[in-house]
Design a protein around this motif. Structure first.
Motif, PDB file in Angstrom:
ATOM      1  N   GLU B 112       0.840  -1.202   0.000  1.00  0.00           N
ATOM      2  CA  GLU B 112       0.000   0.000   0.000  1.00  0.00           C
ATOM      3  C   GLU B 112       0.876   1.254   0.000  1.00  0.00           C
ATOM      4  O   GLU B 112       0.625   2.209  -0.728  1.00  0.00           O
ATOM      5  N   LEU B 113       1.939   1.215   0.791  1.00  0.00           N
ATOM      6  CA  LEU B 113       2.865   2.346   0.860  1.00  0.00           C
ATOM      7  C   LEU B 113       3.504   2.586  -0.508  1.00  0.00           C
ATOM      8  O   LEU B 113       3.624   3.724  -0.965  1.00  0.00           O
ATOM      9  N   ARG B 114       3.898   1.503  -1.166  1.00  0.00           N
ATOM     10  CA  ARG B 114       4.561   1.646  -2.469  1.00  0.00           C
ATOM     11  C   ARG B 114       3.624   2.195  -3.546  1.00  0.00           C
ATOM     12  O   ARG B 114       4.068   2.750  -4.529  1.00  0.00           O
ATOM     13  N   ARG B 115       2.329   1.980  -3.346  1.00  0.00           N
ATOM     14  CA  ARG B 115       1.394   2.545  -4.323  1.00  0.00           C
ATOM     15  C   ARG B 115       1.260   4.042  -4.139  1.00  0.00           C
ATOM     16  O   ARG B 115       0.782   4.742  -5.011  1.00  0.00           O
ATOM     17  N   LYS B 116       1.655   4.516  -2.968  1.00  0.00           N
ATOM     18  CA  LYS B 116       1.541   5.951  -2.710  1.00  0.00           C
ATOM     19  C   LYS B 116       2.868   6.663  -2.926  1.00  0.00           C
ATOM     20  O   LYS B 116       2.899   7.806  -3.328  1.00  0.00           O
ATOM     21  N   ALA B 117       3.976   5.987  -2.600  1.00  0.00           N
ATOM     22  CA  ALA B 117       5.281   6.646  -2.660  1.00  0.00           C
ATOM     23  C   ALA B 117       6.250   5.806  -3.471  1.00  0.00           C
ATOM     24  O   ALA B 117       6.408   4.621  -3.218  1.00  0.00           O
ATOM     25  N   GLN B 118       6.877   6.425  -4.452  1.00  0.00           N
ATOM     26  CA  GLN B 118       7.822   5.714  -5.303  1.00  0.00           C
ATOM     27  C   GLN B 118       9.123   6.487  -5.418  1.00  0.00           C
ATOM     28  O   GLN B 118       9.200   7.651  -5.042  1.00  0.00           O
ATOM     29  N   MET B 119      10.132   5.814  -5.940  1.00  0.00           N
ATOM     30  CA  MET B 119      11.444   6.452  -5.994  1.00  0.00           C
ATOM     31  C   MET B 119      12.083   6.255  -7.364  1.00  0.00           C
ATOM     32  O   MET B 119      11.905   5.223  -7.995  1.00  0.00           O
ATOM     33  N   VAL B 120      12.843   7.270  -7.812  1.00  0.00           N
ATOM     34  CA  VAL B 120      13.689   7.139  -9.004  1.00  0.00           C
ATOM     35  C   VAL B 120      15.119   7.355  -8.534  1.00  0.00           C
ATOM     36  O   VAL B 120      15.407   8.348  -7.877  1.00  0.00           O
ATOM     37  N   PHE B 121      15.992   6.397  -8.838  1.00  0.00           N
ATOM     38  CA  PHE B 121      17.357   6.477  -8.318  1.00  0.00           C
ATOM     39  C   PHE B 121      18.295   7.160  -9.294  1.00  0.00           C
ATOM     40  O   PHE B 121      17.981   7.366 -10.460  1.00  0.00           O
ATOM     41  N   GLN B 122      19.508   7.444  -8.772  1.00  0.00           N
ATOM     42  CA  GLN B 122      20.473   8.206  -9.563  1.00  0.00           C
ATOM     43  C   GLN B 122      21.022   7.419 -10.741  1.00  0.00           C
ATOM     44  O   GLN B 122      21.083   7.919 -11.853  1.00  0.00           O
ATOM     45  N   ASN B 123      21.431   6.178 -10.479  1.00  0.00           N
ATOM     46  CA  ASN B 123      22.156   5.441 -11.513  1.00  0.00           C
ATOM     47  C   ASN B 123      21.245   4.442 -12.218  1.00  0.00           C
ATOM     48  O   ASN B 123      20.953   3.383 -11.683  1.00  0.00           O
ATOM     49  N   PRO B 124      20.806   4.755 -13.438  1.00  0.00           N
ATOM     50  CA  PRO B 124      19.873   3.858 -14.112  1.00  0.00           C
ATOM     51  C   PRO B 124      20.511   2.525 -14.493  1.00  0.00           C
ATOM     52  O   PRO B 124      19.810   1.542 -14.693  1.00  0.00           O
ATOM     53  N   PHE B 125      21.853   2.492 -14.573  1.00  0.00           N
ATOM     54  CA  PHE B 125      22.507   1.242 -14.963  1.00  0.00           C
ATOM     55  C   PHE B 125      22.477   0.223 -13.827  1.00  0.00           C
ATOM     56  O   PHE B 125      22.617  -0.971 -14.051  1.00  0.00           O
ATOM     57  N   LYS B 198       0.698   4.996 -10.486  1.00  0.00           N
ATOM     58  CA  LYS B 198       0.067   6.284 -10.219  1.00  0.00           C
ATOM     59  C   LYS B 198       0.198   6.680  -8.748  1.00  0.00           C
ATOM     60  O   LYS B 198      -0.790   6.838  -8.036  1.00  0.00           O
ATOM     61  N   PRO B 199       1.438   6.836  -8.283  1.00  0.00           N
ATOM     62  CA  PRO B 199       1.649   7.156  -6.866  1.00  0.00           C
ATOM     63  C   PRO B 199       1.235   8.593  -6.542  1.00  0.00           C
ATOM     64  O   PRO B 199       1.046   9.403  -7.447  1.00  0.00           O
ATOM     65  N   GLU B 200       1.100   8.862  -5.236  1.00  0.00           N
ATOM     66  CA  GLU B 200       0.762  10.220  -4.802  1.00  0.00           C
ATOM     67  C   GLU B 200       1.975  11.134  -4.944  1.00  0.00           C
ATOM     68  O   GLU B 200       1.853  12.294  -5.277  1.00  0.00           O
ATOM     69  N   PHE B 201       3.152  10.566  -4.636  1.00  0.00           N
ATOM     70  CA  PHE B 201       4.359  11.359  -4.862  1.00  0.00           C
ATOM     71  C   PHE B 201       5.535  10.447  -5.172  1.00  0.00           C
ATOM     72  O   PHE B 201       5.547   9.289  -4.799  1.00  0.00           O
ATOM     73  N   ILE B 202       6.509  11.001  -5.908  1.00  0.00           N
ATOM     74  CA  ILE B 202       7.736  10.254  -6.128  1.00  0.00           C
ATOM     75  C   ILE B 202       8.930  11.090  -5.674  1.00  0.00           C
ATOM     76  O   ILE B 202       8.893  12.314  -5.694  1.00  0.00           O
ATOM     77  N   VAL B 203       9.944  10.370  -5.235  1.00  0.00           N
ATOM     78  CA  VAL B 203      11.189  11.020  -4.846  1.00  0.00           C
ATOM     79  C   VAL B 203      12.202  10.718  -5.940  1.00  0.00           C
ATOM     80  O   VAL B 203      12.450   9.559  -6.250  1.00  0.00           O
ATOM     81  N   ALA B 204      12.737  11.754  -6.573  1.00  0.00           N
ATOM     82  CA  ALA B 204      13.737  11.558  -7.617  1.00  0.00           C
ATOM     83  C   ALA B 204      15.069  12.073  -7.087  1.00  0.00           C
ATOM     84  O   ALA B 204      15.250  13.261  -6.901  1.00  0.00           O
ATOM     85  N   ASP B 205      15.980  11.143  -6.787  1.00  0.00           N
ATOM     86  CA  ASP B 205      17.259  11.509  -6.182  1.00  0.00           C
ATOM     87  C   ASP B 205      18.323  11.629  -7.269  1.00  0.00           C
ATOM     88  O   ASP B 205      18.788  10.629  -7.785  1.00  0.00           O
ATOM     89  N   GLU B 206      18.687  12.835  -7.615  1.00  0.00           N
ATOM     90  CA  GLU B 206      19.680  13.115  -8.661  1.00  0.00           C
ATOM     91  C   GLU B 206      19.398  12.318  -9.934  1.00  0.00           C
ATOM     92  O   GLU B 206      20.276  11.619 -10.443  1.00  0.00           O
ATOM     93  N   PRO B 207      18.185  12.407 -10.493  1.00  0.00           N
ATOM     94  CA  PRO B 207      17.843  11.517 -11.601  1.00  0.00           C
ATOM     95  C   PRO B 207      18.592  11.792 -12.887  1.00  0.00           C
ATOM     96  O   PRO B 207      18.631  10.929 -13.758  1.00  0.00           O
ATOM     97  N   VAL B 208      19.211  12.961 -13.048  1.00  0.00           N
ATOM     98  CA  VAL B 208      19.896  13.211 -14.316  1.00  0.00           C
ATOM     99  C   VAL B 208      21.402  13.418 -14.170  1.00  0.00           C
ATOM    100  O   VAL B 208      22.094  13.572 -15.162  1.00  0.00           O
ATOM    101  N   SER B 209      21.929  13.373 -12.948  1.00  0.00           N
ATOM    102  CA  SER B 209      23.344  13.729 -12.824  1.00  0.00           C
ATOM    103  C   SER B 209      24.274  12.668 -13.418  1.00  0.00           C
ATOM    104  O   SER B 209      25.432  12.962 -13.694  1.00  0.00           O
ATOM    105  N   MET B 210      23.781  11.446 -13.627  1.00  0.00           N
ATOM    106  CA  MET B 210      24.634  10.433 -14.252  1.00  0.00           C
ATOM    107  C   MET B 210      24.560  10.492 -15.778  1.00  0.00           C
ATOM    108  O   MET B 210      25.307   9.808 -16.454  1.00  0.00           O
TER     109      MET B 210
END
Lengths: 328, 351
Positions: B112-125, B198-210
């Protein structure tokens, strides 16, 4: 007078059944006392160029062809003994990860004096200590640092120490290979302005390799733009970054978000991806992503065109002095 | 009999009140509320030394809003992101996601938590398993959360979304492996995956710096577009101030575990009020040599979060610091009463 003359230099990485031409027939003149910024994206060959010139690459897995004349002497064909004299005392390099340069089990003094003794075998202990203290003072570090271990220093202090280390024998050329990229902006600017001061004192020629165009715009006189192992455009920053002739330079500049007054300046991204350097190709490597590409761009390799003595570009269909704002 | 009636009446009243309160909350668009959030670590061999990564963070996030968090390394911005989506537990403070406490959500049902909050990490590889096809990565998310009845409908959902974000031909991308894609493409898949639920919010941690500069814009544009479409709030964590300004509605500047300044992106960048923000922004250059930067110099380097100075945490480097700054802590205050919060008692004097 040019201090380093790169003539038709190519560096290839050799695989089992392929060859990656990381630097592809690059010719570049570096004048004495100037500061050159080499920019490009990952895989553009900007680091390989300097590594190739200083022959720091493994000879079994890479091949360097062409000439690199340091004061008229070719570094590529020079024997190892002569090369050892040039490295560090004439041309020195600072790498990105300062933390990994130092030995964790030795103090900074032990580490630095070992290097000193290699090049000056007859040096006395007191002379070495005085020399090292002076060096650290040059980068605004107290002499207490000598007694410390690398883990006791912060990233900025370590990077300062490695810059001091590279200046040990008062080189003529200082190469900074992404040397300040890992640091925070405030520390980065402090270190770069310190280098600018040292540069004047020691009459250094500086080559700054980075992917950050704003650093080049603020701290270098000239800029060389690399893409897919080739030189695209070179000249004074006021010319190249403001009125680029090569479409790639324009697109790269437009990819950067800037602090324009109203904050609405749009940022573009370049469509497509860089060509695979493992495969042979004809023409210009940027042709598949360029909006000005013609049939000729896909077949013939663009040759050097000069705007003036200092400004040249490699493009069949250059921009006509338009601003960077010219729409894509 | 009477007592029973009274009791049921009272119950009705209580139920009515709760309902009313919930309605008020629903109409309010706040999706995330963070109150005096703290995260302290202890070092392995020095148990008595406290590393204060987050030291009292407060903010709210409205539906569809993008909050940029900027700061230098070690300021706690990444820790904040990890705590916000429950990857790490806070030492103190409260996180309310859609008015529910994150710890309750976690205990009740992690899915349930994951449906509300999601994350995008720095290193896509590093984000994807190279042996699993893109299509399987995306459909497995849907399957886990029981979206789409059959595998066919799930595949259709994934194909549609691939098409929507311009990864064409979509059938082709569906079949490919992560190592066959470029960094920019992978990061777009990563964003797509976190948006599938379709989360309520996502956290994107340095998504483009790599990523390479030339493909950053398309990733940012895509993130922005998808968030707008689904009305998803975004916490955009970055050290790159120009990029953050480009995407964010509001910006919070962090220093040693605290928010030093917070306001609309334009306000913070064009008229910063905190001495630290001023220094930070003056040190960010443009790629245009006609606008040379005039960096403000700051003494020393940021102290480590193990050893935060007393009083204002910036006091030992601040050019304006007085004895009072060094002994008394300042709170975030809205000096101009326009929502621009600053943690400096001299915010008005030095402007």
């Amino acid at each position: 007078m040019s201090i380093l003359e790169i003539k038709d230099l190519s560096v290839s990485y050799l695989g089992d059944d392929y060859k990656v031409r990381a630097v592809d027939h690059v010719s570049l003149n570096i004048e004495e006392g100037e500061s050159l910024g080499i920019v490009g994206e990952s895989g553009s060959g900007k680091s390989t160029l300097m590594l190739g010139i200083l022959r720091l690459l493994n000879e079994r897995t890479s091949k360097t062809e062409g000439e690199a004349l340091f004061r008229g002497n070719d570094l590529i064909s020079m024997n190892k003994k002569e090369l050892a004299k040039v490295r560090w005392s004439e041309i020195s390099v600072v790498f990105q990860k300062a933390m990994n340069v130092f030995s964790p089990v030795h103090t900074i003094e032990t580490f630095l004096s070992d290097i000193y003794k290699v090049h000056r075998p007859n040096a006395k202990r007191q002379e070495i200590r005085k020399e090292l203290t002076d060096l650290l003072a040059m980068v605004n570090l107290p002499k207490q640092v000598l007694r410390m271990y690398p883990h006791e220093l912060s990233g900025g202090m370590l990077q300062r120490t490695s810059i001091a280390m590279s200046l040990m024998f008062r080189p003529k050329i200082l190469v900074l290979d992404e040397a300040t990229t890992a640091l925070d902006v405030i520390t980065q600017n402090q270190i770069l302005s310190e280098i600018l001061e040292i540069e004047e004192k020691l009459h250094l020629t500086r080559v700054l390799i980075t992917h950050d165009m704003s650093v080049v715009a603020n701290f270098c006189k000239k800029i060389a733009v690399f893409y897919a192992g080739r030189l695209m455009e070179v000249g004074y920053v006021e010319d190249v970054l403001v009125h680029p002739r090569h479409p790639y330079t324009r697109d790269l500049v437009k990819s950067y978000p800037t602090f324009s007054e109203d904050g609405t300046g749009t940022v573009i991204s370049i469509p497509g991806t860089m060509i695979d350097l493992k495969k042979a190709y004809t023409g210009c490597p940027y042709a598949n992503r360029c909006d000005r590409a013609t049939e000729q761009c896909r077949t013939d390799r663009p040759m050097e065109d000069q705007m003036d003595e200092h400004w040249s570009y490699y493009c069949h269909n250059p921009l006509q002095g338009g601003e960077t704002d010219e729409s894509r | 009999m009477k007592a029973d009636k009274m009791q049921s009446f009272a119950q009705d009243m209580a139920a009515e009140q709760i309902e009313k309160a919930q309605e008020i909350r629903k109409s309010d668009k706040t999706i995330l509320q963070v109150t005096s959030l703290k995260k302290h670590y202890r070092q392995k061999n020095k148990r008595n030394v406290l590393v204060r990564s987050l030291d009292g963070v407060n903010f709210e996030l409205k539906k569809g809003e993008c909050l940029g968090i900027i700061g230098e390394s070690g300021c706690g911005k990444s820790t904040l992101g990890r705590v916000l989506i429950g990857l790490e537990e806070a030492t103190a403070g409260e996180i309310l996601i859609d008015w529910e406490d994150i710890n309750d959500l976690k205990k009740k049902n992690r899915k349930e938590l994951r449906r509300k909050a999601q994350m995008v990490f720095q290193n896509p590889f590093d984000t994807f398993d190279n042996r699993i096809r893109i299509g399987d990565i995306l459909t497995s998310t849907l399957k886990l959360h029981d979206i789409g009845k059959t595998s066919k409908t799930r595949k259709q959902i994934v194909l549609d979304s691939l098409k929507q974000v311009g990864l064409l031909p979509e059938e082709d991308f569906f079949k490919r492996y992560p190592n066959e894609l470029s960094g920019g493409q992978l990061q777009r898949i990563s964003i797509l995956r976190s948006m599938l639920l379709k989360p309520e919010f996502i956290v994107a941690d340095e998504p483009v710096s790599m990523l390479d500069v030339s493909v950053r814009a398309e990733v940012i544009h895509m993130l922005r577009r998808m968030a707008e479409q689904e009305n998803t709030a975004v916490v955009f964590i970055s050290h790159d101030i120009a990029t953050t300004r480009y995407i964010a509605d509001r910006i919070a500047v962090m220093y040693l575990g605290k928010i030093m300044e917070m306001g609309t992106a334009n306000e913070v960048i064009t008229s910063p009020m905190h001495p630290y923000t001023k220094a930070l922004i003056s040190n960010c250059g443009d790629a245009d040599p006609r606008h040379k930067m005039e960096p403000l110099k700051v003494k020393g380097e940021p102290p480590s979060p193990m050893n935060i100075p007393e009083g204002c945490s910036f006091s030992d480097r601040c050019p304006y610091a007085t004895d009072r700054c060094r002994s008394e802590e300042q709170t975030l205050h809205d000096f101009k009463e326009d929502g621009h919060l600053v943690r400096c008692r001299f915010a008005l004097q030095h402007n």
